[in-house]
Design a protein around this motif. Structure first.
Motif, PDB file in Angstrom:
ATOM      1  N   ARG A   1       0.842  -1.192   0.000  1.00  0.00           N
ATOM      2  CA  ARG A   1       0.000   0.000   0.000  1.00  0.00           C
ATOM      3  C   ARG A   1       0.881   1.247   0.000  1.00  0.00           C
ATOM      4  NH1 ARG A   1      -4.457   0.710   4.107  1.00  0.00           N
ATOM      5  NH2 ARG A   1      -2.730   0.463   5.599  1.00  0.00           N
ATOM      6  N   PRO A   2       1.360   1.625  -1.174  1.00  0.00           N
ATOM      7  CA  PRO A   2       2.194   2.829  -1.223  1.00  0.00           C
ATOM      8  C   PRO A   2       1.342   4.077  -1.061  1.00  0.00           C
ATOM      9  CG  PRO A   2       1.696   2.117  -3.437  1.00  0.00           C
ATOM     10  CD  PRO A   2       1.123   1.057  -2.510  1.00  0.00           C
ATOM     11  N   ASN A   3       1.950   5.172  -0.640  1.00  0.00           N
ATOM     12  CA  ASN A   3       1.307   6.456  -0.826  1.00  0.00           C
ATOM     13  C   ASN A   3       1.156   6.680  -2.324  1.00  0.00           C
ATOM     14  OD1 ASN A   3       1.567   7.097   2.041  1.00  0.00           O
ATOM     15  ND2 ASN A   3       3.750   7.390   1.579  1.00  0.00           N
ATOM     16  N   ILE A   4       0.150   7.419  -2.723  1.00  0.00           N
ATOM     17  CA  ILE A   4      -0.090   7.670  -4.143  1.00  0.00           C
ATOM     18  C   ILE A   4      -0.252   9.172  -4.358  1.00  0.00           C
ATOM     19  CG2 ILE A   4      -1.606   7.246  -6.116  1.00  0.00           C
ATOM     20  CD1 ILE A   4      -2.490   4.641  -4.635  1.00  0.00           C
ATOM     21  N   VAL A   5       0.587   9.730  -5.219  1.00  0.00           N
ATOM     22  CA  VAL A   5       0.480  11.132  -5.610  1.00  0.00           C
ATOM     23  C   VAL A   5       0.215  11.164  -7.109  1.00  0.00           C
ATOM     24  CG1 VAL A   5       1.620  13.367  -5.764  1.00  0.00           C
ATOM     25  CG2 VAL A   5       2.013  11.906  -3.763  1.00  0.00           C
ATOM     26  N   LEU A   6      -0.995  11.540  -7.472  1.00  0.00           N
ATOM     27  CA  LEU A   6      -1.401  11.619  -8.872  1.00  0.00           C
ATOM     28  C   LEU A   6      -1.334  13.079  -9.306  1.00  0.00           C
ATOM     29  CD1 LEU A   6      -2.712  10.706 -11.519  1.00  0.00           C
ATOM     30  CD2 LEU A   6      -4.925  10.652 -10.341  1.00  0.00           C
ATOM     31  N   ILE A   7      -0.343  13.407 -10.115  1.00  0.00           N
ATOM     32  CA  ILE A   7      -0.144  14.773 -10.600  1.00  0.00           C
ATOM     33  C   ILE A   7      -0.783  14.870 -11.980  1.00  0.00           C
ATOM     34  CG2 ILE A   7       1.531  16.564 -11.171  1.00  0.00           C
ATOM     35  CD1 ILE A   7       3.488  15.216  -9.235  1.00  0.00           C
ATOM     36  N   TYR A   8      -1.881  15.608 -12.044  1.00  0.00           N
ATOM     37  CA  TYR A   8      -2.684  15.664 -13.260  1.00  0.00           C
ATOM     38  C   TYR A   8      -2.459  17.001 -13.950  1.00  0.00           C
ATOM     39  CZ  TYR A   8      -6.604  13.683 -15.934  1.00  0.00           C
ATOM     40  OH  TYR A   8      -7.385  13.096 -16.904  1.00  0.00           O
ATOM     41  N   ALA A   9      -1.776  16.960 -15.074  1.00  0.00           N
ATOM     42  CA  ALA A   9      -1.475  18.165 -15.837  1.00  0.00           C
ATOM     43  C   ALA A   9      -2.688  18.584 -16.664  1.00  0.00           C
ATOM     44  CB  ALA A   9      -0.275  17.921 -16.739  1.00  0.00           C
ATOM     45  N   ASP A  10      -2.650  19.806 -17.156  1.00  0.00           N
ATOM     46  CA  ASP A  10      -3.765  20.377 -17.908  1.00  0.00           C
ATOM     47  C   ASP A  10      -3.271  20.862 -19.267  1.00  0.00           C
ATOM     48  OD1 ASP A  10      -6.206  21.453 -18.581  1.00  0.00           O
ATOM     49  OD2 ASP A  10      -6.479  22.527 -16.702  1.00  0.00           O
ATOM     50  N   ASP A  11      -3.768  20.251 -20.335  1.00  0.00           N
ATOM     51  CA  ASP A  11      -3.430  20.656 -21.705  1.00  0.00           C
ATOM     52  C   ASP A  11      -1.954  20.451 -22.035  1.00  0.00           C
ATOM     53  OD1 ASP A  11      -6.072  21.420 -21.842  1.00  0.00           O
ATOM     54  OD2 ASP A  11      -5.689  23.546 -22.169  1.00  0.00           O
ATOM     55  N   ILE A  12      -1.292  19.529 -21.381  1.00  0.00           N
ATOM     56  CA  ILE A  12       0.108  19.243 -21.683  1.00  0.00           C
ATOM     57  C   ILE A  12       0.174  18.062 -22.642  1.00  0.00           C
ATOM     58  CG2 ILE A  12       2.254  18.320 -20.711  1.00  0.00           C
ATOM     59  CD1 ILE A  12       1.964  20.211 -18.401  1.00  0.00           C
ATOM     60  N   GLY A  13       0.931  18.230 -23.720  1.00  0.00           N
ATOM     61  CA  GLY A  13       0.954  17.251 -24.785  1.00  0.00           C
ATOM     62  C   GLY A  13       2.089  16.255 -24.712  1.00  0.00           C
ATOM     63  N   TYR A  14       2.021  15.290 -25.614  1.00  0.00           N
ATOM     64  CA  TYR A  14       2.968  14.185 -25.664  1.00  0.00           C
ATOM     65  C   TYR A  14       4.408  14.677 -25.865  1.00  0.00           C
ATOM     66  CZ  TYR A  14       4.590   9.470 -26.960  1.00  0.00           C
ATOM     67  OH  TYR A  14       5.238   8.261 -27.011  1.00  0.00           O
ATOM     68  N   GLY A  15       4.585  15.825 -26.522  1.00  0.00           N
ATOM     69  CA  GLY A  15       5.931  16.312 -26.800  1.00  0.00           C
ATOM     70  C   GLY A  15       6.379  17.466 -25.935  1.00  0.00           C
ATOM     71  N   ASP A  16       5.666  17.732 -24.836  1.00  0.00           N
ATOM     72  CA  ASP A  16       5.967  18.920 -24.026  1.00  0.00           C
ATOM     73  C   ASP A  16       7.069  18.728 -22.996  1.00  0.00           C
ATOM     74  OD1 ASP A  16       4.490  21.130 -24.926  1.00  0.00           O
ATOM     75  OD2 ASP A  16       2.645  20.390 -24.015  1.00  0.00           O
ATOM     76  N   PHE A  17       7.445  17.490 -22.685  1.00  0.00           N
ATOM     77  CA  PHE A  17       8.483  17.233 -21.688  1.00  0.00           C
ATOM     78  C   PHE A  17       9.761  16.774 -22.377  1.00  0.00           C
ATOM     79  CE2 PHE A  17       4.828  15.852 -18.702  1.00  0.00           C
ATOM     80  CZ  PHE A  17       4.616  17.163 -18.297  1.00  0.00           C
ATOM     81  N   SER A  18      10.895  17.131 -21.794  1.00  0.00           N
ATOM     82  CA  SER A  18      12.159  16.710 -22.398  1.00  0.00           C
ATOM     83  C   SER A  18      12.337  15.198 -22.365  1.00  0.00           C
ATOM     84  CB  SER A  18      13.343  17.420 -21.737  1.00  0.00           C
ATOM     85  OG  SER A  18      13.196  17.549 -20.349  1.00  0.00           O
ATOM     86  N   CYS A  19      11.733  14.514 -21.392  1.00  0.00           N
ATOM     87  CA  CYS A  19      11.837  13.048 -21.363  1.00  0.00           C
ATOM     88  C   CYS A  19      11.030  12.399 -22.473  1.00  0.00           C
ATOM     89  CB  CYS A  19      11.420  12.498 -20.000  1.00  0.00           C
ATOM     90  SG  CYS A  19       9.750  12.940 -19.486  1.00  0.00           S
ATOM     91  N   TYR A  20      10.147  13.152 -23.127  1.00  0.00           N
ATOM     92  CA  TYR A  20       9.406  12.661 -24.293  1.00  0.00           C
ATOM     93  C   TYR A  20       9.937  13.252 -25.596  1.00  0.00           C
ATOM     94  CZ  TYR A  20       5.813  10.001 -21.825  1.00  0.00           C
ATOM     95  OH  TYR A  20       5.143   9.051 -21.085  1.00  0.00           O
ATOM     96  N   GLY A  21      11.125  13.822 -25.540  1.00  0.00           N
ATOM     97  CA  GLY A  21      11.775  14.251 -26.769  1.00  0.00           C
ATOM     98  C   GLY A  21      11.824  15.735 -27.024  1.00  0.00           C
ATOM     99  N   ALA A  22      11.245  16.558 -26.142  1.00  0.00           N
ATOM    100  CA  ALA A  22      11.302  18.007 -26.343  1.00  0.00           C
ATOM    101  C   ALA A  22      12.747  18.483 -26.264  1.00  0.00           C
ATOM    102  CB  ALA A  22      10.448  18.726 -25.306  1.00  0.00           C
ATOM    103  N   THR A  23      13.145  19.320 -27.196  1.00  0.00           N
ATOM    104  CA  THR A  23      14.513  19.841 -27.222  1.00  0.00           C
ATOM    105  C   THR A  23      14.573  21.342 -26.978  1.00  0.00           C
ATOM    106  OG1 THR A  23      14.400  20.152 -29.625  1.00  0.00           O
ATOM    107  CG2 THR A  23      15.264  18.040 -28.819  1.00  0.00           C
ATOM    108  N   LYS A  24      13.439  22.015 -27.049  1.00  0.00           N
ATOM    109  CA  LYS A  24      13.412  23.464 -26.877  1.00  0.00           C
ATOM    110  C   LYS A  24      13.156  23.872 -25.428  1.00  0.00           C
ATOM    111  CE  LYS A  24      13.806  24.389 -31.315  1.00  0.00           C
ATOM    112  NZ  LYS A  24      14.929  25.149 -31.896  1.00  0.00           N
ATOM    113  N   ILE A  25      12.856  22.902 -24.588  1.00  0.00           N
ATOM    114  CA  ILE A  25      12.553  23.188 -23.186  1.00  0.00           C
ATOM    115  C   ILE A  25      13.042  22.032 -22.330  1.00  0.00           C
ATOM    116  CG2 ILE A  25      10.248  22.130 -23.159  1.00  0.00           C
ATOM    117  CD1 ILE A  25       9.364  24.676 -21.531  1.00  0.00           C
TER     118      ILE A  25
END
Length: 515
Positions: free
Chosen positions: A36-60
């Motif tokens: 039974r881990p603690n659970i932190v669900l971080i729900y973003a708003d209007d963030i797309g598949y390419g918006d994070f650097s771990c998903y390939g974004a190079t400009k941010i």
């Protein structure tokens, strides 16, 4: 926390460090852990598949989000249930596709609660498992009943759906009422200045953006021209509640402070009881008004600055988990309510300053769209005490959270109301590369995913949303795409695979008719 100005260089350092240290770390399967881990669900708003650097974004650079990817699983085929916010949130909390229930589209700010009190929800499942449950941030599932009085007790709401406490934005930042609700009351409300809210017809004497554009600090590009709050015209009309109104630029700090308080207070009260925090951010959704310390830091305009602010929010919670020695036994999930949109109603230079950034990455479409970028979103899961880092191609969806977390915690739930929720726990923990066999995606019409095949049923409506510059994917005939060969959905192969079209239409109809 690192200052935003250092984040570009930090991305390079982070990637190099991760490559060096990953083989040396003793990973979860070798560590004792609770079920039974603690659970932190971080729900973003209007963030797309390419918006994070771990998903390939190079400009941010998003180093704090990247940390979750580095220490956990990054899903390449993770989905919300719909291409807009209210139906995705409804499906995630109830385990039922929103298209099955009338009245679950994007809600006005004065909508009644659309989840029946007492119904089994993700929160009630975890509460049954003896979790302390809380929600902080954007709600947008309605509150109270028809004709609700904002100046008294606001009920029913999250506290009737399994949450022990809540601190909410009732709807969205671009919709009135522009106040926070804490548990059942508007925060800081002056009883001598009562709130009135109306959609469709003006109420009171508050100036509107349509009537007084000279009062605006940010002008609308389409819609968004009604009551002015903090120099920004919103959707809907509001009067009163001046002392209770939020300050847009302080919103992320306010939500983070409340989320940290929820965790800290609970750990001090009962460190042995696990907690569930649903942390629903507003960053990136319009109006984009990040705190001054983020302005200009991304080089991508206010949308990019808001992405940096979101990453800061993630980092603040991760740092607190570290400080409280909770990291190893806390599951952190980061995902989004729908795909990206750049111009969603305000002239904020988000389009002009995009500078080559691709919010949807290689995908076609975005928010509102039947194409993959409508529902395929970032989907990260870490639990250092259990999950080994990696990348998963399993097909997973937020609608599966109720069944999956019931399985994780040994809870039971009513499958008749959460009829679309499947147990994907082996995939979520990285024990299996297999998730769902099929998934219904929801936008203007329904689409079906079966493996790497994607069927979009025929539908009326424009092929493109001119206001948001989004390919919607509406067509007079069914479309079929082979995502393995064509992730960007550029080539419709329905004519060359008629049997596959017939098969998938039949499966979709059987799901639609399922009781």
């Amino acid at each position: 926390m690192r200052s935003p100005s250092h984040w570009s260089s930090w991305l390079t350092i982070t990637l190099v460090f991760g490559l060096i240290i990953a083989p040396l770390r003793l990973w979860a399967a070798d560590k004792p852990t609770t079920s039974r881990p603690n659970i932190v669900l971080i729900y973003a708003d209007d963030i797309g598949y390419g918006d994070f650097s771990c998903y390939g974004a190079t400009k941010i650079a998003t180093p704090n989000v990247d940390r979750v990817a580095r220490e956990g699983l990054r899903f390449t085929d993770g989905h919300c249930a719909s291409a807009t916010c209210t139906p995705s949130r409804y499906a995630m909390l109830t385990g039922e596709y929103a298209w099955r229930k009338k009245g679950t589209g994007v809600l006005p700010g004065d909508a009644s609660l659309i989840i029946e009190p007492g119904r089994v929800t993700l929160a009630s499942i975890l509460k049954q498992a003896k979790y302390h449950t809380g929600v902080v941030g954007k709600w947008h599932l309605g509150l109270g009943n028809a004709g609700m009085n904002w100046n008294g007790d606001i009920s029913p709401g999250p506290l009737d759906l399994g949450f022990d406490e809540c601190f909410l934005m009732p709807a969205t930042g671009d919709r009135v009422p522009c106040v926070y609700v804490e548990n059942k009351r508007v925060l800081d409300l002056d009883s001598t200045d009562p709130i009135q809210v109306r959609f469709g017809q003006k109420i009171g004497q508050e100036p509107t953006g349509r009537e007084h554009p000279e009062l605006l600090t940010m002008h609308p590009s389409h819609g968004h021209d009604q009551t002015i709050i903090n120099g920004v015209s919103r959707i809907g009309f509001m009067t009163g509640g001046k002392a209770a109104r939020w300050v847009d630029q302080d919103m992320a700090d306010t939500f983070v402070d409340r989320a940290k308080s929820f965790i800290t207070r609970h750990v001090e009260a009962d460190a042995q009881q696990p907690f569930f925090l649903y942390f629903a951010t507003h960053d990136v959704h319009v109006p984009r008004l990040p705190h001054a310390r983020f302005l200009g830091k991304s080089g991508l305009g206010p949308r990019g600055d808001a992405l940096l602010e979101f990453d800061w929010c993630v980092g603040e919670l991760l740092d607190l988990l570290d400080k409280q020695h909770l990291t190893d036994n806390t599951m952190v999930i980061i995902t989004s309510d729908n795909g990206p949109v750049v111009d969603d109603g305000y002239k904020d230079e988000a389009v002009e300053k995009l500078s080559g950034h691709r919010p949807a990455g290689p995908l076609r479409g975005g928010k509102y769209s039947n194409f993959e970028a409508g529902t395929r979103v970032p989907f990260l899961v870490s639990w250092p005490g259990r999950i080994k880092p990696g990348v998963s191609d399993a097909l997973v969806c937020q609608v599966d959270f109720p069944a999956t977390f019931a399985a994780l915690t040994g809870s039971t739930f009513d499958k008749t109301t959460a009829r679309d929720s499947q147990n994907i726990l082996p995939a979520l923990l990285g024990d299996s590369q297999t998730g769902r066999q099929t998934l219904v995606e929801h936008a203007g019409v329904l689409s079906l995913r079966q493996g790497t095949w994607k069927l979009i049923e025929k539908g009326k409506g424009p092929a493109r949303n001119a206001a948001t510059n989004t390919d919607l994917g509406n067509h007079e005939a069914a479309q079929l795409y082979d995502l393995k060969a064509d992730i960007g959905e550029t080539t419709n192969v329905a004519d060359t695979h008629p049997d596959k079209v017939s098969e998938m239409l039949s499966i979709l109809e059987s799901i639609r008719e399922a009781k």
